[in-house]
Design a protein around this motif. Structure first.
Motif, PDB file in Angstrom:
ATOM      1  N   ARG A 153       1.455  13.321 -43.559  1.00  0.00           N
ATOM      2  CA  ARG A 153       2.715  13.857 -44.065  1.00  0.00           C
ATOM      3  C   ARG A 153       3.028  13.158 -45.382  1.00  0.00           C
ATOM      4  O   ARG A 153       2.894  11.935 -45.503  1.00  0.00           O
ATOM      5  CB  ARG A 153       3.859  13.616 -43.085  1.00  0.00           C
ATOM      6  N   ASP A 155       5.513  13.191 -49.284  1.00  0.00           N
ATOM      7  CA  ASP A 155       6.597  13.683 -50.122  1.00  0.00           C
ATOM      8  C   ASP A 155       5.987  14.127 -51.445  1.00  0.00           C
ATOM      9  O   ASP A 155       4.964  13.595 -51.879  1.00  0.00           O
ATOM     10  CB  ASP A 155       7.637  12.589 -50.375  1.00  0.00           C
ATOM     11  N   THR A 175      12.148  13.544 -56.176  1.00  0.00           N
ATOM     12  CA  THR A 175      11.485  14.001 -54.962  1.00  0.00           C
ATOM     13  C   THR A 175      11.958  15.419 -54.683  1.00  0.00           C
ATOM     14  O   THR A 175      13.118  15.644 -54.329  1.00  0.00           O
ATOM     15  CB  THR A 175      11.820  13.090 -53.770  1.00  0.00           C
ATOM     16  N   SER A 178      10.041  16.852 -49.047  1.00  0.00           N
ATOM     17  CA  SER A 178       9.798  15.714 -48.163  1.00  0.00           C
ATOM     18  C   SER A 178       9.158  16.165 -46.855  1.00  0.00           C
ATOM     19  O   SER A 178       9.368  17.293 -46.398  1.00  0.00           O
ATOM     20  CB  SER A 178      11.111  14.994 -47.853  1.00  0.00           C
ATOM     21  N   ASP A 179       8.382  15.263 -46.282  1.00  0.00           N
ATOM     22  CA  ASP A 179       7.783  15.464 -44.958  1.00  0.00           C
ATOM     23  C   ASP A 179       6.941  16.741 -44.911  1.00  0.00           C
ATOM     24  O   ASP A 179       7.081  17.573 -44.022  1.00  0.00           O
ATOM     25  CB  ASP A 179       8.871  15.506 -43.888  1.00  0.00           C
ATOM     26  N   SER A 226       3.305  11.293 -52.279  1.00  0.00           N
ATOM     27  CA  SER A 226       3.766   9.997 -51.781  1.00  0.00           C
ATOM     28  C   SER A 226       3.581   9.993 -50.269  1.00  0.00           C
ATOM     29  O   SER A 226       4.240  10.757 -49.549  1.00  0.00           O
ATOM     30  CB  SER A 226       5.242   9.779 -52.140  1.00  0.00           C
ATOM     31  N   ARG A 228       3.755   9.276 -46.453  1.00  0.00           N
ATOM     32  CA  ARG A 228       4.805   8.832 -45.535  1.00  0.00           C
ATOM     33  C   ARG A 228       4.203   8.062 -44.361  1.00  0.00           C
ATOM     34  O   ARG A 228       3.075   8.323 -43.937  1.00  0.00           O
ATOM     35  CB  ARG A 228       5.579  10.036 -44.994  1.00  0.00           C
ATOM     36  N   SER A 229       4.983   7.145 -43.827  1.00  0.00           N
ATOM     37  CA  SER A 229       4.574   6.420 -42.629  1.00  0.00           C
ATOM     38  C   SER A 229       4.649   7.346 -41.420  1.00  0.00           C
ATOM     39  O   SER A 229       5.504   8.235 -41.345  1.00  0.00           O
ATOM     40  CB  SER A 229       5.482   5.208 -42.405  1.00  0.00           C
ATOM     41  N   THR A 232       8.049   7.140 -39.819  1.00  0.00           N
ATOM     42  CA  THR A 232       9.222   7.446 -40.620  1.00  0.00           C
ATOM     43  C   THR A 232      10.162   8.353 -39.856  1.00  0.00           C
ATOM     44  O   THR A 232       9.755   9.363 -39.310  1.00  0.00           O
ATOM     45  CB  THR A 232       8.822   8.126 -41.940  1.00  0.00           C
ATOM     46  N   GLU A 234      13.213   9.216 -41.422  1.00  0.00           N
ATOM     47  CA  GLU A 234      14.154   9.740 -42.401  1.00  0.00           C
ATOM     48  C   GLU A 234      14.096  11.260 -42.443  1.00  0.00           C
ATOM     49  O   GLU A 234      13.053  11.858 -42.234  1.00  0.00           O
ATOM     50  CB  GLU A 234      13.826   9.172 -43.792  1.00  0.00           C
ATOM     51  N   LEU A 239      15.806  11.952 -48.590  1.00  0.00           N
ATOM     52  CA  LEU A 239      14.783  11.618 -49.572  1.00  0.00           C
ATOM     53  C   LEU A 239      14.832  12.485 -50.830  1.00  0.00           C
ATOM     54  O   LEU A 239      13.959  12.393 -51.673  1.00  0.00           O
ATOM     55  CB  LEU A 239      13.403  11.740 -48.912  1.00  0.00           C
TER      56      LEU A 239
END
Length: 279
Positions: A153, A155, A175, A178-179, A226, A228-229, A232, A234, A239
């Motif tokens: 996943r 961003d 951004t 996201s995700d 970017s 993602r962990s 995550t 969030e 974001l």
């Protein structure tokens, strides 16, 4: 007292009746045995082999794992050419495939019910309903040095120049998404090897609206991924941030608030205050 002739007739009648009863009883028993022989089930030992079936219900769009598969005995004379007969590696070819249409528990697994990586239509089978696949250009920097793999996943960050009227251009990064799930890196949809490669394109799973946003953003500036962990928590709304060039470099005397920035300029032993208006 009955005459001898009468007694003889009575004895003969009893003998005939007894003989008839015995014959009738024997005939009935023989008929029962014949009927029982006709109705007794005939047990035929059929040759059995094992074929690959679904261990549980597998919905369409599911990535097949080993837990989805099992071997089941099946009559050898009732085998279809599409069934997969047990062998050392027969089941392995289905691991990592995507179910094209739902398979019920115990139903034979056939090649026509799944689509494997590299097959035509694989990407369409992977997509969630209502989503689209779109590719963006990446390089060693924007693609995180090849450490983004299918299934990750990310961003999506847009870096571009912004200019207001006749003022000097500004640079900003924002951004815009996201995700987002990564479907493929270049032509690969396999996430098992785990070997980093410097890719040229990344294919993302997005909504139709997001696909339009990416199409415009690719013309505005430079897109970067970017990573993602996995942990995550969030939300995408949190974001949606942006950063001006002045926030990245202290040498740029503009901020993102639109306020006038006063700078002290020294020329020899003379100092002068210069006001710079941010766009």
């Amino acid at each position: 007292m009955p005459s001898p002739r009468t007694l003889l007739l009575i004895v003969l009648a009893l003998v005939v009746a007894g003989t008839t009863a015995l014959m009738a009883r024997g005939w009935i028993q023989s008929e029962r045995q014949a009927l029982a022989g006709l109705t007794r089930p005939v047990i035929v030992e059929a040759d059995l082999t094992e074929i690959l079936v679904a261990a549980r219900d597998i919905p369409a769009g599911t990535f097949v794992t080993e837990s989805h598969l099992r071997w089941q005995a099946w009559p050898a004379d009732n085998l279809s050419d599409t069934y997969v007969v047990q062998s050392d590696d027969a089941g392995e070819i289905f691991v990592g495939a995507v179910v094209r249409s739902g398979i019920a528990e115990g139903e034979p697994i056939t090649t026509g019910r799944v689509v494997r990586p590299g097959d035509r239509g694989f990407l369409a089978a992977v997509l969630q309903p209502g989503h689209r696949a779109i590719s963006v250009a990446v390089n060693a920097t924007s693609g995180i040095s090849g450490f983004v793999f299918p299934g990750d996943r990310v961003d999506l960050i847009l870096t571009h120049a912004v200019q207001y009227e006749d003022r000097p251009p500004r640079h900003a990064a924002e951004t815009i998404m996201s995700d987002v799930r990564v479907l493929a890196i270049d032509q690969s949809t396999d996430d098992q090897e785990g070997e980093p490669t410097l890719a040229k394109t990344a294919t993302l799973e997005v909504t139709p609206r997001q696909a339009e946003v990416i199409g415009v953003a690719s013309e505005l500036g430079h897109l970067s991924l970017s990573l993602r962990s996995m942990a995550t928590a969030e939300t995408p709304d949190i974001l949606r941030t942006f950063t001006w060039d002045s926030q990245a470099s202290r040498l740029i005397p503009f901020d993102a608030t639109g306020r006038v920035v006063r700078v002290v300029v020294s020329r020899g032993n003379k100092e002068e205050i210069v006001e710079l208006g941010a766009p």
